[in-house]
Structure formats: C-alpha cells, structure tokens
Design a protein around this motif. Sequence first.
Motif, short mmCIF file in Angstrom:
data_model
loop_
_atom_site.label_atom_id
_atom_site.label_comp_id
_atom_site.label_asym_id
_atom_site.label_seq_id
_atom_site.Cartn_x
_atom_site.Cartn_y
_atom_site.Cartn_z
N TRP A 186 -11.82 0.20 -0.36
CA TRP A 186 -12.94 -0.73 -0.86
C TRP A 186 -12.36 -2.15 -1.27
O TRP A 186 -11.22 -1.76 -2.11
N CYS A 187 -12.61 -3.03 -0.96
CA CYS A 187 -12.36 -4.21 -1.39
C CYS A 187 -13.07 -4.59 -2.85
O CYS A 187 -14.20 -5.11 -2.53
N PRO A 188 -12.65 -4.64 -3.87
CA PRO A 188 -13.46 -5.06 -5.09
C PRO A 188 -13.68 -6.37 -5.19
O PRO A 188 -14.83 -6.76 -5.86
N ARG A 189 -13.10 -7.09 -4.40
CA ARG A 189 -13.38 -8.59 -4.66
C ARG A 189 -14.71 -8.88 -3.54
O ARG A 189 -15.61 -9.59 -3.93
N CYS A 190 -14.36 -8.49 -2.44
CA CYS A 190 -15.23 -8.73 -1.26
C CYS A 190 -16.37 -7.73 -1.58
O CYS A 190 -17.66 -8.19 -1.12
N GLY A 191 -16.39 -6.69 -2.40
CA GLY A 191 -17.54 -5.79 -2.49
C GLY A 191 -17.88 -5.01 -1.27
O GLY A 191 -19.26 -4.79 -1.16
N ILE A 388 -3.80 -3.67 0.75
CA ILE A 388 -4.60 -4.86 0.35
C ILE A 388 -5.75 -5.14 1.49
O ILE A 388 -5.59 -4.84 2.67
N CYS A 389 -6.74 -6.04 1.07
CA CYS A 389 -7.68 -6.53 1.90
C CYS A 389 -7.42 -7.20 3.01
O CYS A 389 -6.72 -8.09 2.71
N TRP A 390 -7.72 -7.01 4.26
CA TRP A 390 -7.13 -7.49 5.40
C TRP A 390 -7.57 -9.13 5.23
O TRP A 390 -6.87 -10.01 5.69
N ARG A 391 -8.55 -9.34 4.26
CA ARG A 391 -9.31 -10.52 4.51
C ARG A 391 -8.85 -11.52 3.20
O ARG A 391 -8.59 -12.73 3.60
N CYS A 392 -9.09 -10.68 2.09
CA CYS A 392 -8.83 -11.69 0.85
C CYS A 392 -7.61 -11.23 0.08
O CYS A 392 -7.19 -11.77 -0.71
N LYS A 393 -6.73 -10.14 0.74
CA LYS A 393 -5.42 -9.51 0.04
C LYS A 393 -5.70 -8.94 -1.22
O LYS A 393 -4.44 -8.78 -2.04
ZN LIG Z 1 -11.43 -8.54 0.24
#
Ligand SMILES: [Zn+2]
Length: 1020
Positions: A186-191, A388-393
Amino acid sequence: MPEAPVFQPLPTVPDHPALEEEILARWDAEATFEKLREQNRGGPRFSFMDGPITANNPAGVHHGHGRTLKDVFQRYKAMQGFDERYQNGFDSQGLWVEVEVEKSLGLASKHEIEEYGLAEFARKCVERVAHYSEVMTDQCRRLGQWMDWDNDYYTFSDTNIEYIWGFLKTVHERGWLYRGHRSTQWCPRCGTSLSQHEQAGEENYIEMEHPSLYVRFPLRGRDGESLVVWTTTPWTLPANVAAAVKPDADYGLTSDGRWVAVARFPDESFVRTVRGTDLVGLEYTGPFDELDAQAGVVHRVIPWDEVSLDEGTGIVHIATGAGAEDFELSRVHDLPVLAPIDEAGRMLPPYGEFAGFTTTEVAVRVIDALHARGLLASEGTIVHRYPICWRCKTPLVFRVVDDWFISAQEIRQPMLDANATVEWTPPQYKKRMDDWLRNMDDWNISRKRYFGLPLPFYPCACGELNVIGSRAELEERAVSGLEQLEELHRPWIDAVRIRCASCDAELERIPEVGDAWLDAGIVHFSTLGWNNPEWIPHGYATGASAELSGADLPDHAYWEKWFPADWVSEMREQIRLWFYSQCFMSVTLTGRSPYRRVLTYEKVFDEKGKPMHKSTGNAIELNEALERMGADVMRWLYCAQTPSEPLKFGYGLADDVKRRFLTFWNSVKFFVDYANVSGFRPTWGALHLHGDLAPLDRWLVERTHAFVLDAEAAYEAYDTVGVMRGYEAYADDLSNWYIRRSRRRFWEGRELEAFQTLWYGLVQALRVMAPIMPFVTDHLWRNLVPDGPESVHLAGWPEVEEPDRALLDEIADVRRVVALAHQARATSGLRLRQPLRKLVVEGAPAAAVHAGEIADEVRVHEVEFGTVAAELRVKPHLPALGPRLGKELPAVQQALQAGEFEQLDGGRFRAAGHELGPDEVLVERAGLEGSAVASADGVAVALDTTLDDELLLEGRAFDLVRQVNSMRKDQGLALTDRIVLTLPTGDSELAQRYGDRIKDEVLAVEIRVDGDAGLSIAKV
Ligand SMILES: [Zn+2]
Ligand SMILES: [Zn+2]
C-alpha cells in the motif's frame, strides 16, 4: 560564367542539428511521409502496434531509445514496400497522470483532491495530457519519428474504456473476477494498493535505514521466560497477535530467560533446549495488550515452516493486518486480523497513544514504550532493501483491504502456449516472459483513486455482481444520472445508477478505478475496431480524447487485417507490464498472442554506466541532446549497442560517433570534390553498373552487394547492432581500401568508371542507412542523386545480386596482410613513409594475386609468399590443454619450453608425443635480427627492416611529397592547381632520382633546384 557544380560542396564536418532542421522543413514542405504512405498503400502489410507513452511530462532520452527503434524498423519496412498503420498511442489516465497533476496543484492527499473536486481534477488531468502529448509529439518529430500524428490513440477515450468493460464482462462470465480481502502493498501517499506486476521492478526498491529491535514477549505461566522476536517495523508491534516458530528447529532458553533459535546463537550456552513444536500453543503477554485494539486477543505461539533461521531470532512476530504472509497465517490459524493504519498510513483510534501518527512517526513512541515496560532486549538499526511506490517513491506499507482481482489460474497455461508462438529478440527474454507467467499472481485490477478507468462493477446486496460491458448496456440499465454523463470518468460515471439484474434494486458503481495496464493492454482491440460493426470516422476519439485526436474507429474487417501485430517493441520491464497485460487480454478474448515478434531492450544509463538521475546531475534532457548532438547521432548511439545490456548515453560517446561518421562523410566529400572537377554527372536510371569493370571497381560493387544483403538480414532479425557493425566495416572498406587504392584515378579525373562505381557504393549505402540516420542520409541523397527519387526514403530498398563472396574473402585477406604489415612496422619503430626491401607473407594464399597492391600499400619493393622466418615460441593454453592431458601436461610443457616441438599443418604442433590443436597452444613469433613480424589467425608476415642508402633516399622523397602537400593545403591551393616546386641544392639528388614521381604526387609542372632558397612552392 563557370557552370554551377553538379554537387553541392560539403563542409569538412557536418553540422548535424542544422542539417536536420533543414531536412525536417523539406519533409514538411514536400509531404515526404504522406508520399511514402501513398506509395506503399495496398502493399503487403507490416502491422506494428505502438505501446502507448504516458503523456505526463516531456520525453526523456530513454524514450528516445524506444522511439528510435520503432522508427528504424517502420522505416525499413516502408523501404521494403510494406503498408503500415503508424498510429501513435498516448497513455493518459491512472496514477501516472494523477500524481503529476496533484503535484502541480499542490494537493497533498486524497482528501485534498476530493475537496478540490473530482470534476475539476479530471479536467486538469486531461489538460495535462493534452499539453504533454503535444510536447512529446514535437520531440518525436524532431527525433525523426514518422507517425500518423494527430490520429493518435488516447487510452482515456470512452471507446478504449468501453472495450475494457467488455473484457471485464467476459472475465466475469468465465468466473475469473472476484473481490479479495487481502494484505497488499500500500502506498500511504497515493492511498491505494499496488499490484505485484507494477511493483516487481528493481527500481522499486531502495536502501533504507530502519530500527532493528529485539523484543521480549513474556510467556504466561512461565515466570521469567520470554520469547524474543526481531522486527524492523515497530509500528506493527501494537497489532501483534502471534509469534511463529519453526516446528522442526531447536530452540534454547538462556540463563536470563530468553527463548531463541539455537541455530541463530551457536555460541550461546542454553539451560534448556526443545523442538519448536514444543513451544507451539504457549500463550504470552503481548507488548501492548492495554490498547482497545487488542481487547480479547489471546497471543499464542504458532508453527510456521517458513520461519527463517538466517536472520532475527528464529521466532517471528506476526501482525496479521500488516504483512502479506502474516495475513495468510491468520487464515490457517484462525487469528484475529488487526489493521493498525488508515489509507494515509496513520495509526487508527483504537491504538490509543499511537493513534494519528504515521508509521514512521510512531516508531520512536513504540520504542520508548517498550523501554518503559522493560521489553526491549536490544536496539539498533539496519540498512536493507525496502519497497517504494513505483509512482511516487513513498516507502510502502502493508494493509489488509478489499481489492478486485482477475484469477490467473485458468489463463496461465494458455498464456504460456501463446508466448511459445512469439519470437523474442534478444531470444533469452522469451524465457523471462515464461518465468513471469509461471509466477504471476492473480491480477489486482482495482485502485482506490480518481482519474482512471471506472470499473463497471455494481455489486448488489442480493449477491448478484452486475458487470456492465458497454456504454449501450449502461444506458439500457441506468435508472438515473445519464443526463449528466459527460464522459466515462469519475465523478460523472458515479452518478449513474443502474438496476440489479436479479432483484431490481438500484445500485451504485463501486468507487474504484482500474489498473492503468488494462488501458494499454486493450489497444489491439479498441484501436482496430474489433467488435465494431461499421467504420466510424473519428469514432475512436471519444470522451476525454474528443478534442485531441482525429482517429477513426475501424470495423471488424480491419481488425482481421491488422491483428495480430507483426511486431511490438518496448523496454524489458514491460514483460511484467505491457507485454503481460496485452497478452492476458488477448488470450482471454481470442486465445492467441496479440504480437508475433518482440524486440525488447534494457535501460539507458549515462556514459559511465550509472543510472541517470536529476539529483546526481548526470541526467540528459531529450531536447538538450537533440540540440547538442543531433538526432542522427543519438539514433546511431541507440542502434549500436546490444539491447540486452544497459545502454550508455552521453556527450563523450556522441563525439566519438561524430568522429566515426566522418569516415563515410569524408568519402562522400571526396567524391563530391573530385566529381565536380571531372564533370561527372550521374543518372538515376543508370544506377546499376554493367559491362566489364576494372578489378577494384568490381570488388566495390560486390562489396556493396554483400553490405546490402548482410544489413537486410540484420534488419530482418531486428538486429540494429548487426546493421551498424556491417555499416562501419563497409565505410572502412570504402574509404580505406577502395578510395585509397583509387585515389590516382580520381585525381586524373579521366576514369569516369571510378566515379560511377564510387557513386553507386555511396548511394546504396545511403539507402541502407536511411532507417537509422534518416536526416544525414537524406541530406546527402538530395546532393548525390539529382534526378532520382526526391528523398532517400522514397527510393525503396536496394535490390542487389548475391555477391562473389570468394572475391570478397580474397580482398579481406589482402587487407589483413596489410594490417599485419603495418602492425609489424609499428613494432620496428620505422615510419610508414620509409620504403623497405621485402615483406614475407605466410598463410593467406588467396592474397598472392594481389602482391603488387600489397607492396604498394605496405611500401616495400617485394612481397614474397613463403615461410616467415621467426623464432617460434609455443606455450600451452592451459584452460584447454590442462583438462585433456592431465598429468601428461608437465612433460608437454617442458618440451615446448625447450623448443622441442614439431610444427604440423593447420596451426597444429607435436610435442612429447602429443598432437596439440590450434586452440590448445599460444603461439608467439619473434622476429629474427633485422626483421619485424606480426601474426594473427593463421597469417604471419615478416618485414625486412634493414635499411641502406638507396632506401633512405627514397624515404626522403616520400617525406618531401608529404611536406609539399601539406604546404599546398596551408596555402589554400585548389585540388587541381599546378605548382612550381623549388628545392635547396642539398636535395638535388632527390630531384634527379625521384623528380618525376614527386612532380606527379604534388602536381608540380617543374622542379627547380636553387642553392640559396629553402623549400617553396608557387602556383602557376
Ligand atoms: Zn505512491
Ligand atoms: Zn440484487
């Protein structure tokens, strides 16, 4: 007035960026690409499907790589007369776009997006895509890519979305679609949760430092005894529900009451040792039992075969709501699932003192609390690879959530079967695709986001899952909300309610959007009109793409013609992304692979082989590279490197390419300069040479044919490296053999056959190289071919006959002998201009008929084919010989060292009773006194290095020629200017003995010997 020259004189070096801009303007003005498409219309088909590029930022040099390869093979196929589609694709929705728009709007969370408003957010996403698709189009045009710009496909078009809906409905009908309750990255930034295929890349891991804690879990009913667990995620401890041991491992109790695996602490002395099974079932006091979340949880020891004895204590802390394996264990052992964090990665209210803190913030509080309770056995830090998130790291966490999945179980084998029909370049990547398919999990297709494919799922309390397969079906089943449906995106789609097919209840769509790889995977169907009954002009450009593209929606007959793609090409990481999703969707819908061939390639690195990053200052912008090195140079760089290795890119390498290109450029310039003097005028209709040719001319024609055919074979194998290698060898032969050996014929300007032959070689080479360097080849073409097709790109692929390979091998041998002779001379320290008495050649018998040319090139008076007298030193090649001879080896070794061996034919030797093959020995030849030798691959040469007065005087004559020619250049004389040469008296013998030769070489009409004057020249 003098007549204008036939050919435009060329500068000494090309200005690539400037000539490229000129050519781009010509292509525009003359509609060259349109003419090419017209010329090939109705021809055989070459079906290429473009993998969409995400239009969220300007393109980078790594995009330049992929775009170049696509363009090279489309251009090559066009020269072969193939009809092609040239449709470019833009990926235009999903996280890629959302995250960039969030950044530009300064939105920091999902909550802020919702406050901003989904409609406005969607519009901003479309705006960004509209802007960057235009920017990228300009960049790709500048790179030379020929595509049907303005008829691009955009994955956010309603048509694309509808085709995915149709796919999802099929998947549902087959029973593959399900809602899973799972622990997910789960990416906590992208939710949102992220799926295995998005996250699998190495680039999605970084080195991070985290706490490393050894924590005591006191056992109930066993005073003073504790389990010791190890964790690097303190935030998961408040959610602990169990501790796992390996049943068949040994566990020991230390004198101070700690239970750990014996294998982990071999130096420890234990007061008691038991098997893991003996610990199973014991209960312990959790570290934070007082939290509301922990109410009613009984902590116990569970067995788990996967407990690692390579790290930690051999006892694993289990937080069922915060780890994938932990969650699986909850199902096996019926453990409660405690989910400690919310969408944004903050601890939830039942976690008391920790509530509201992020997983990082909470760590120090957990550590303090453990200290206070005396539960911390030891504390340190660890640096490890962390996802890490592939999109926002943002570093990822695990959450247990509901997601939508497509089961991979039934499709796995059909996908493997489909991949078996595909030809991969480089071939080893086929196995990587197989490996991916064998290991792929179910496809997690849902994202808890906003601007993406709206999943058409309408679950009902009655148990029915309604899946809508098209817009028509939606309209038919809608009970409200259609009037405001601008396009098939949130928030508009969310306002449409439908009726349940089985119970008549009014239903809402689930809020989730789809994985962006659904968007790109469907394009073999959506853009080719798979189940579209009739052709709709501009019918593909629907919904968000209506203003951006003019693309038609073709009909099913068209799909039949163009599916499957003959070829697709993307980076290697797309194996788990686009190659996977398009294969998944196509095998589901048609049972077959959507592509026949794949070319895949590795990443672009800087010229030292390091990844490019803006932060490390080694990143190069595509536009900057285009301006500074030019597109052709970039394309050369991309095409010359092995696709299975990381590609190096940078300005130093570009300079090297520019320098290497000069070999060919200088050959054209040589031709232009002398052809203008001679008045040679080529005719396109008489391109092919007929009749008896001089031997050297015949050789160049055959050599050209070999180059054309070898390049064709390489292009057919999608092997740009092979094309480049062939080209460089050809350019070298052309310049350093044909022109070098023919110079005099051009100076004298009488032999028009030589001009015709050289022109033929140059023109055919331009056609071969046009796909790779489309600008400079067209620039030179327009100069060299005044009456032919107006562009090299309209000239088609050269048709040539099978070459005389025997003749080519013969001259290749000659060139090897000459190269070896130069090598031998270099070791002797004698300059190239110093004539020598004799060269002896051993091996390369086919070269014997060219002894005169060899003598001339090597500057010796005599070439003899015979035995090279040299001291032969033979050493065993141990890796080859050692295993074969075993204990016989020392005897052979001794014999060779003592020179006790016999030379056999074919590079073989006999020593100590053993016959040794050419691969089993290392042979060195040392020149005898007065000679210099060199050898390679069965050919040896010996240069007689003894000098006498005669040779020295001749050497001075050559030095003088060189000196005078450089004076001619310095004084700016034209190629044809004649001079009077004045020599000092000391050189009178030179003038006497070598006057004619000197005059000839420097275009002197007269040589004067003048006692007082130095060396001088005067134009007459
Ligand atoms: Zn993300
Ligand atoms: Zn229902």
